[in-house]
Design an enzyme around this catalytic site. Structure first.
Site, PDB file in Angstrom:
ATOM      1  N   ASN A 182     -10.132  -0.514  -0.648  1.00 12.86           N
ATOM      2  CA  ASN A 182      -8.689  -0.416  -0.439  1.00 12.86           C
ATOM      3  C   ASN A 182      -8.460  -0.410  -1.736  1.00 12.86           C
ATOM      4  OD1 ASN A 182      -5.868  -0.678   0.186  1.00 12.86           O
ATOM      5  ND2 ASN A 182      -6.117  -0.713   2.103  1.00 12.86           N
ATOM      6  N   HIS A 220      -3.496   7.514   1.415  1.00  9.96           N
ATOM      7  CA  HIS A 220      -3.882   5.988   1.298  1.00  9.96           C
ATOM      8  C   HIS A 220      -5.110   5.586   1.553  1.00  9.96           C
ATOM      9  CE1 HIS A 220      -4.177   1.848   0.667  1.00  9.96           C
ATOM     10  NE2 HIS A 220      -4.038   1.688   2.009  1.00  9.96           N
ATOM     11  N   CYS A 257       1.092  -1.518   0.076  1.00  8.09           N
ATOM     12  CA  CYS A 257      -0.063  -0.171   0.349  1.00  8.09           C
ATOM     13  C   CYS A 257       0.784   1.449  -0.319  1.00  8.09           C
ATOM     14  CB  CYS A 257      -0.866   0.063   1.137  1.00  8.09           C
ATOM     15  SG  CYS A 257      -2.524  -1.438   1.479  1.00  8.09           S
TER      16      CYS A 257
END
Length: 323
Positions: free
Chosen positions: A280, A250, A114
């Site tokens: 996500n 993020h 990520c």
């Protein structure tokens, strides 16, 4: 004179299939309310059968090139941040290079889960500042739906697919925080925490594997480490949170986003949030949010942005840039 890596264009691509929370009710014991209350996610996009990470990346790349008004042949390098490559090798970046018809320069992938796009931006910035490239296409692209354990209700509802890309170009600056472009970067990792977020497959098992996450532990590390890295990057640039126009984090979990903003003493009105629509998307989430933020009219030329992310490794970092 100072060389800066300046954003010239941005774009994104999302697969056609939109998956609302309600679809998971037939797969695992969950509900729309449960997912929203714990993550802020309402829907996400899944890639179609046969649609690969490189396909998503190339679509986002074309959008960024069009926004920049730059032909593909003018790009010196391509960096793709991804943890879901089409193949073990070659890199997704070389596949995008071929798809765009580019036969010069170089291309490679960055794998920091990520945090991948932040790592890719930092690498691109270093290449531009050192004079090794004048224009770089930086892409985050993922098909995380293919890593899901569909029996694990705590993880399978969180992730989605997508891609975002931006074009960085070398430009002269005065060497002050008023310059456009990347002003500072801050990268970190700590391999002691591998077991709280990983995929249980690879060459050691001969399988692709599934994502495994200890959500409470990841949450605990995320807020502290994200706020810390953002402060470090701002300090390096000679700036403070009061100078920030937008945090573009993020997009993993709304509660993490809110907790990090609170820790930085930045109001949520100055945070770009897209997690409700995308879930996500790992390394794709920051460029997706940047592109959507610009399209919404939130991000404008001259705005000071902080991007920050944390992922498996653990790996985390941030970038301060002026749009």
């Amino acid at each position: 004179m100072t060389i800066r890596a300046v954003v010239k264009g941005i774009g994104h691509y999302l697969p056609d299939r939109i998956v609302p929370n309600s679809e998971f009710e037939a797969i695992v014991e969950t509900s729309d309310e449960w997912i929203r209350s714990r993550s802020g996610i309402e829907r996400r996009h899944f890639a179609a059968e046969g649609q690969l990470t490189s396909d998503l990346a190339a679509r986002a790349a074309r959008a960024a090139l069009a926004d920049a008004g730059i032909a593909a042949g003018e790009i010196d390098a391509i960096i793709v941040a991804t943890s879901t490559p089409d193949l073990t090798f070659p890199s997704v970046a070389t596949m995008v290079q071929a798809e765009l018809g580019i036969t010069r320069g170089f291309a490679f992938d960055v794998q920091a889960v990520c945090a991948g796009f932040v790592y890719a931006l930092a690498n691109a910035n270093a290449l531009i500042v050192s004079g090794q490239a004048g224009r770089i296409l930086v892409i985050g692209a993922e098909t995380f739906s293919r890593l899901m354990n569909w029996q694990d209700r705590t993880t399978c509802v969180l992730f989605g697919d997508g891609a975002g890309a931006l074009v960085l170009e070398a430009a002269e600056g005065a060497g002050t925080p008023a310059d456009r472009g990347i002003l500072s970067t801050d990268l970190n990792s700590d391999g002691r925490f591998k077991d709280i977020l990983y995929v249980d497959g690879g060459t050691s098992t001969g399988t692709t594997g599934h994502l495994v996450m200890e959500g409470k532990e990841v949450f605990r590390h995320a807020i502290e480490k994200l706020a810390q890295t953002a402060h470090h990057a701002l300090d390096k640039a000679g700036l403070t949170p009061d100078d920030v126009d937008w945090i573009v984090p993020h997009q993993a979990n709304l509660r993490i986003i809110e907790g990090t903003a609170k820790r930085m003493q930045v109001p949520m009105e100055r945070v770009v949030v897209t997690v409700q629509d995308h879930g996500n998307t790992s390394a794709a989430s920051i460029p997706l949010a940047l592109s959507v933020g610009k399209a919404r009219g939130q991000i404008k030329p001259g705005d000071l942005l902080v991007t920050e992310a944390i992922g498996g490794g653990l790996a985390w970092g941030s970038v301060v840039l002026r749009w």
